[in-house]
Design an enzyme around this catalytic site. Structure first.
Site, PDB file in Angstrom:
ATOM      1  CE  LYS A 197      -4.141  -2.290   1.278  1.00  0.00           C
ATOM      2  NZ  LYS A 197      -5.262  -2.323   2.205  1.00  0.00           N
TER       3      LYS A 197
ATOM      4  NE  ARG B  78      -7.439  -8.516   0.121  1.00  0.00           N
ATOM      5  CZ  ARG B  78      -6.733  -7.890  -0.757  1.00  0.00           C
ATOM      6  NH1 ARG B  78      -5.883  -6.979  -0.571  1.00  0.00           N
ATOM      7  NH2 ARG B  78      -7.344  -7.933  -1.997  1.00  0.00           N
TER       8      ARG B  78
HETATM    9  N1  PMM Z   1      -7.470  -3.992   0.640  1.00  0.00           N
HETATM   10  C1  PMM Z   1      -7.854  -3.962  -0.710  1.00  0.00           C
HETATM   11  C2  PMM Z   1      -8.748  -4.841  -1.374  1.00  0.00           C
HETATM   12  N2  PMM Z   1      -9.463  -5.398  -0.555  1.00  0.00           N
HETATM   13  N3  PMM Z   1     -10.004  -6.402   1.817  1.00  0.00           N
HETATM   14  C3  PMM Z   1      -9.821  -6.537   3.160  1.00  0.00           C
HETATM   15  N4  PMM Z   1     -10.345  -7.170   3.844  1.00  0.00           N
HETATM   16  N5  PMM Z   1      -8.619  -5.838   3.571  1.00  0.00           N
HETATM   17  C4  PMM Z   1      -7.680  -4.684   2.885  1.00  0.00           C
HETATM   18  O1  PMM Z   1      -6.757  -4.173   3.408  1.00  0.00           O
HETATM   19  C5  PMM Z   1      -8.160  -4.962   1.517  1.00  0.00           C
HETATM   20  C6  PMM Z   1      -9.141  -5.668   0.838  1.00  0.00           C
HETATM   21  C7  PMM Z   1      -6.796  -3.085  -1.629  1.00  0.00           C
HETATM   22  O2  PMM Z   1      -5.767  -3.527  -2.066  1.00  0.00           O
HETATM   23  P1  PMM Z   1      -5.443  -4.658  -3.504  1.00  0.00           P
HETATM   24  O3  PMM Z   1      -5.381  -4.016  -4.507  1.00  0.00           O
HETATM   25  O4  PMM Z   1      -4.201  -5.237  -2.999  1.00  0.00           O
HETATM   26  O5  PMM Z   1      -6.518  -5.874  -3.492  1.00  0.00           O
END
Ligand code: PMM
Length: 283
Positions: free
Chosen positions: A217, A252
């Protein structure tokens, strides 16, 4: 009925099937390459595979349910047929969740915590699925426009407690619930750091297992001065260790292998430290 206690490890692997995700944008949009990527993450030790068809990056435009279903469904059904790792669907739409749960997903990861679609909690309850309720301020299109909190930890915890209660009221079992502070979702760098610094307090306040998503991020890019998200896995790993050490149940991540190895080493050191304490106490 899904229960988090049955999940084999602390690492959720990210499988984005979107043309515009910030972190791995467009790399896995063809179903076959997303499936291959998901299988690779399973092989690297992911305990959950999180499949998403709508980008939630700051400024992203929403997509409709049919587009999202067309992206994620072929991937979910194929991954479910090929590997034995539970699949979550990263969506805020009840129609997408419903289709994904029928295709083999067993968890819904909802970055709106049920606020985007009034049908969502009922769909999850009806399917006996697991549910991740995440905190977000506003919506992805606008969330990074000058976010303000008086006390970010209190406000995020308060929101999560309220949404978890709504989930229970809709019939989702307590042991199927997980909460997520939503790192990067309507938060400044300082807000993100304050939430990470306060994880034990946050975990105690919400009363269910907590998921933390820091992977690649922007706040990490600012700290280490790295504009390329795919070059932020080492920076991510520091937050993975921090979060697991402070009681997060799951992280995650994109780099599943690194997080699984870090978790295994942390586990071995925790066991050694318990054994050592026992030895000292019985002296
Ligand atoms: N971050 C992203 C997408 N989905 N879901 C949860 N539960 N927590 C998060 O921090 C989260 C998420 C955004 O990032 P990506 O592009 O890496 O999916």
């Amino acid at each position: 009925m899904f229960r988090w206690a049955t999940i084999a490890g602390p690492v959720m692997g990210v499988v984005n099937v979107t043309p515009d995700s910030f972190s791995d944008g467009g790399r896995f949009v063809a179903p076959a390459s997303a499936v291959a990527h998901a299988c690779e993450l399973a092989g690297a030790g992911a305990a959950v595979l999180d499949v998403g068809g709508e980008s939630t990056r700051p400024g992203a435009e929403p997509v409709d349910a049919d587009t999202e279903i067309a992206r994620v469904l072929p991937v979910i059904s194929e991954v479910a047929a090929r590997v034995d790792v539970p699949i979550s669907v990263d969506t805020t739409k009840a129609a997408v969740a419903d289709a994904a749960l029928r295709a083999g997903a067993t968890i819904v990861n909802d970055v709106s915590a049920g606020t985007a679609d009034p049908e969502m909690l009922g769909v999850v309850a009806g399917a006996g699925a697991g549910y991740v309720a995440m905190h977000m301020r506003g919506e992805p299109r606008t969330m990074q426009v000058d976010p303000h909190y008086d006390d970010v930890v209190d406000e995020v915890a308060g929101f999560l407690v309220e949404r978890l209660d709504a989930a229970r009221a809709a019939g989702i079992a307590d042991d199927a619930l997980m909460a997520d502070p939503g790192i990067g979702f309507g938060k400044t760098i300082d807000h993100n750091l304050e939430l990470l610094a306060s994880l034990p307090e946050l975990i105690a306040a919400v009363g269910v297992p907590v998921l933390v998503g820091t992977s690649r991020k922007t706040f990490l890019g600012r700290i280490v001065d790295e504009p390329d998200p795919s070059a932020r896995d080492d920076a991510t790993l520091a937050t993975v260790v921090w979060a697991l050490e402070r009681g997060a149940a799951m992280v995650r991540v994109h780099d599943v292998r690194g997080a699984v190895q870090a978790a295994a080493v942390l586990g071995a050191m925790a066991r050694a430290s318990v054994a050592r304490r026992g030895m000292v106490e019985t002296r």
